[in-house]
Design a protein around this motif. Sequence first.
Motif, PDB file in Angstrom:
ATOM      1  N   GLN A  11       0.864  -1.186   0.000  1.00 28.65           N
ATOM      2  CA  GLN A  11       0.000   0.000   0.000  1.00 28.65           C
ATOM      3  C   GLN A  11       0.898   1.232   0.000  1.00 28.65           C
ATOM      4  O   GLN A  11       1.814   1.343   0.821  1.00 28.65           O
ATOM      5  N   LEU A  12       0.638   2.147  -0.921  1.00 28.59           N
ATOM      6  CA  LEU A  12       1.396   3.397  -0.974  1.00 28.59           C
ATOM      7  C   LEU A  12       0.882   4.333   0.110  1.00 28.59           C
ATOM      8  O   LEU A  12      -0.282   4.703   0.111  1.00 28.59           O
ATOM      9  N   ILE A  13       1.775   4.725   1.026  1.00 25.42           N
ATOM     10  CA  ILE A  13       1.379   5.570   2.156  1.00 25.42           C
ATOM     11  C   ILE A  13       1.668   7.043   1.889  1.00 25.42           C
ATOM     12  O   ILE A  13       0.810   7.910   2.084  1.00 25.42           O
ATOM     13  N   HIS A  14       2.895   7.349   1.444  1.00 25.89           N
ATOM     14  CA  HIS A  14       3.291   8.747   1.202  1.00 25.89           C
ATOM     15  C   HIS A  14       4.205   8.830  -0.021  1.00 25.89           C
ATOM     16  O   HIS A  14       4.960   7.898  -0.318  1.00 25.89           O
ATOM     17  N   THR A  15       4.150   9.964  -0.699  1.00 26.82           N
ATOM     18  CA  THR A  15       5.180  10.364  -1.653  1.00 26.82           C
ATOM     19  C   THR A  15       5.577  11.793  -1.315  1.00 26.82           C
ATOM     20  O   THR A  15       4.721  12.649  -1.108  1.00 26.82           O
ATOM     21  N   VAL A  16       6.877  12.035  -1.235  1.00 26.34           N
ATOM     22  CA  VAL A  16       7.396  13.374  -0.932  1.00 26.34           C
ATOM     23  C   VAL A  16       8.441  13.716  -1.979  1.00 26.34           C
ATOM     24  O   VAL A  16       9.413  12.979  -2.161  1.00 26.34           O
ATOM     25  N   ARG A  17       8.241  14.831  -2.675  1.00 31.06           N
ATOM     26  CA  ARG A  17       9.132  15.217  -3.764  1.00 31.06           C
ATOM     27  C   ARG A  17       9.806  16.553  -3.462  1.00 31.06           C
ATOM     28  O   ARG A  17       9.160  17.508  -3.050  1.00 31.06           O
ATOM     29  N   LEU A  65      18.577  15.963   0.133  1.00 29.79           N
ATOM     30  CA  LEU A  65      18.065  14.879   0.968  1.00 29.79           C
ATOM     31  C   LEU A  65      17.563  15.419   2.298  1.00 29.79           C
ATOM     32  O   LEU A  65      16.490  15.029   2.772  1.00 29.79           O
ATOM     33  N   LYS A  66      18.322  16.317   2.920  1.00 20.65           N
ATOM     34  CA  LYS A  66      17.909  16.894   4.200  1.00 20.65           C
ATOM     35  C   LYS A  66      16.577  17.630   4.070  1.00 20.65           C
ATOM     36  O   LYS A  66      15.716  17.556   4.954  1.00 20.65           O
ATOM     37  N   THR A  67      16.409  18.361   2.973  1.00 19.21           N
ATOM     38  CA  THR A  67      15.137  19.065   2.749  1.00 19.21           C
ATOM     39  C   THR A  67      13.992  18.077   2.612  1.00 19.21           C
ATOM     40  O   THR A  67      12.902  18.278   3.152  1.00 19.21           O
ATOM     41  N   LEU A 125       9.341  14.746   5.145  1.00 26.37           N
ATOM     42  CA  LEU A 125       8.870  13.388   5.379  1.00 26.37           C
ATOM     43  C   LEU A 125       8.801  13.041   6.867  1.00 26.37           C
ATOM     44  O   LEU A 125       7.885  12.337   7.304  1.00 26.37           O
ATOM     45  N   GLY A 126       9.773  13.545   7.645  1.00 24.62           N
ATOM     46  CA  GLY A 126       9.886  13.176   9.049  1.00 24.62           C
ATOM     47  C   GLY A 126       8.600  13.252   9.847  1.00 24.62           C
ATOM     48  O   GLY A 126       8.185  12.270  10.483  1.00 24.62           O
ATOM     49  N   PRO A 127       7.906  14.398   9.840  1.00 30.80           N
ATOM     50  CA  PRO A 127       6.672  14.501  10.624  1.00 30.80           C
ATOM     51  C   PRO A 127       5.576  13.530  10.192  1.00 30.80           C
ATOM     52  O   PRO A 127       4.667  13.244  10.968  1.00 30.80           O
ATOM     53  N   LEU A 128       5.672  13.007   8.978  1.00 29.06           N
ATOM     54  CA  LEU A 128       4.655  12.082   8.477  1.00 29.06           C
ATOM     55  C   LEU A 128       4.877  10.654   8.970  1.00 29.06           C
ATOM     56  O   LEU A 128       3.922   9.872   9.022  1.00 29.06           O
ATOM     57  N   VAL A 129       6.123  10.321   9.317  1.00 30.03           N
ATOM     58  CA  VAL A 129       6.437   8.911   9.595  1.00 30.03           C
ATOM     59  C   VAL A 129       7.078   8.660  10.953  1.00 30.03           C
ATOM     60  O   VAL A 129       6.995   7.550  11.483  1.00 30.03           O
TER      61      VAL A 129
END
Length: 356
Positions: free
Chosen positions: A141-147, A188-190, A195-199
């Motif tokens: 299941q796809l949970i998140h995508t962050v670009r 990557l840091k950006t 992404l961090g707060p989402l997971v």
Amino acid sequence: MGRPTEQSLNFLKKVFDRSGLGDKTYVPMSLLRIPPNPCLSEARKEAEEVMFGAIDEVFEKTGLKATDIGILVVNCSVFNPEPSLSSMIVNHYKLANNILSYSLGGMGCSAGVISIDLAKRLLQQSSSLTIFLIGKRAKYQLIHTVRTNSAANDKSYNCIQQKEDESDERNIGIQLSKDIMAIASETLKTNITTLGPLVLPISEQLKFVASYVRRKILKRKIKPYIPDFKLAFEHFCIHAGGRGIQDEIEKNLDLNEWHLEPSRMTLYRFGNTSSSSIWYELAYSEAKGRMKKGDRVWQIALGAGFKCNSAVWRALKSIDPTEEKKNPWIDEIHEFPVKTMFLNDGICPALTCLPS
């Protein structure tokens, strides 16, 4: 061109030894011919073999037919013919004339996640399309995508460029700038900041905020706190663009060799396969029998632009490797992992088989 000198051969050997590539790494047939023949027709032939073979396997596994397809998204970093790759597929399988067809080109090694994100958005907007309403067959299941795209910065934009060299032949290739590792690290840091707060669990988020306050507001000279993403994910699929990229992400995210194993073995066995590398890595974890129901997977893809894209998946079932007949690793997974050990300046490699 004269005969290569012993010095030049030693240099090439050193480059190969440091590359992380193995003896079985693939090279296009057009480059194996004498003389090499990297022409448009050969590129089309190779693209057709890969695309049609993959699609035929999807039809075989799912029972779907060409008439069931409502959306088609194809991505390729460098090869962008006219008609497009997506048109080649439409023509070969005689797909419907109202299909939503997209061909993403020139978007670098991170375009696989971009394709997934585009398909997700199109499916969310097109409730009448039912191709992915096959929950019982889906493995993930796809949970998140962050670009993240840093192309507005000139250094980022110019760090990977397709261009001609200065020889009389004006050969076309990909040029990498000396700033690429620093740019990759910052992008990557950006990406992980979003992404961090989402997971991440709340405890890790609070530690990160506390570190930020102490550094930025209280002006304390301390290192930024790096959240422990191992608390959020069981598996990491890191773009196999080269040992430098792998080493940098391993250090930045405080991962260990087990987490990097799918990426390092993909580079060793298949080379830098651009945007498809993160899928070879996912297949590696499946072939090893590591993927269990509920496991979370983080795919990290880096590419020209400069871009860093993330996809987060959750396994809907445990994957039995004995049922994965078409897995690209399945016939030789017992040979992996191997570890390349570099002595001094990397001239002498030694391969050691490690336990699974």
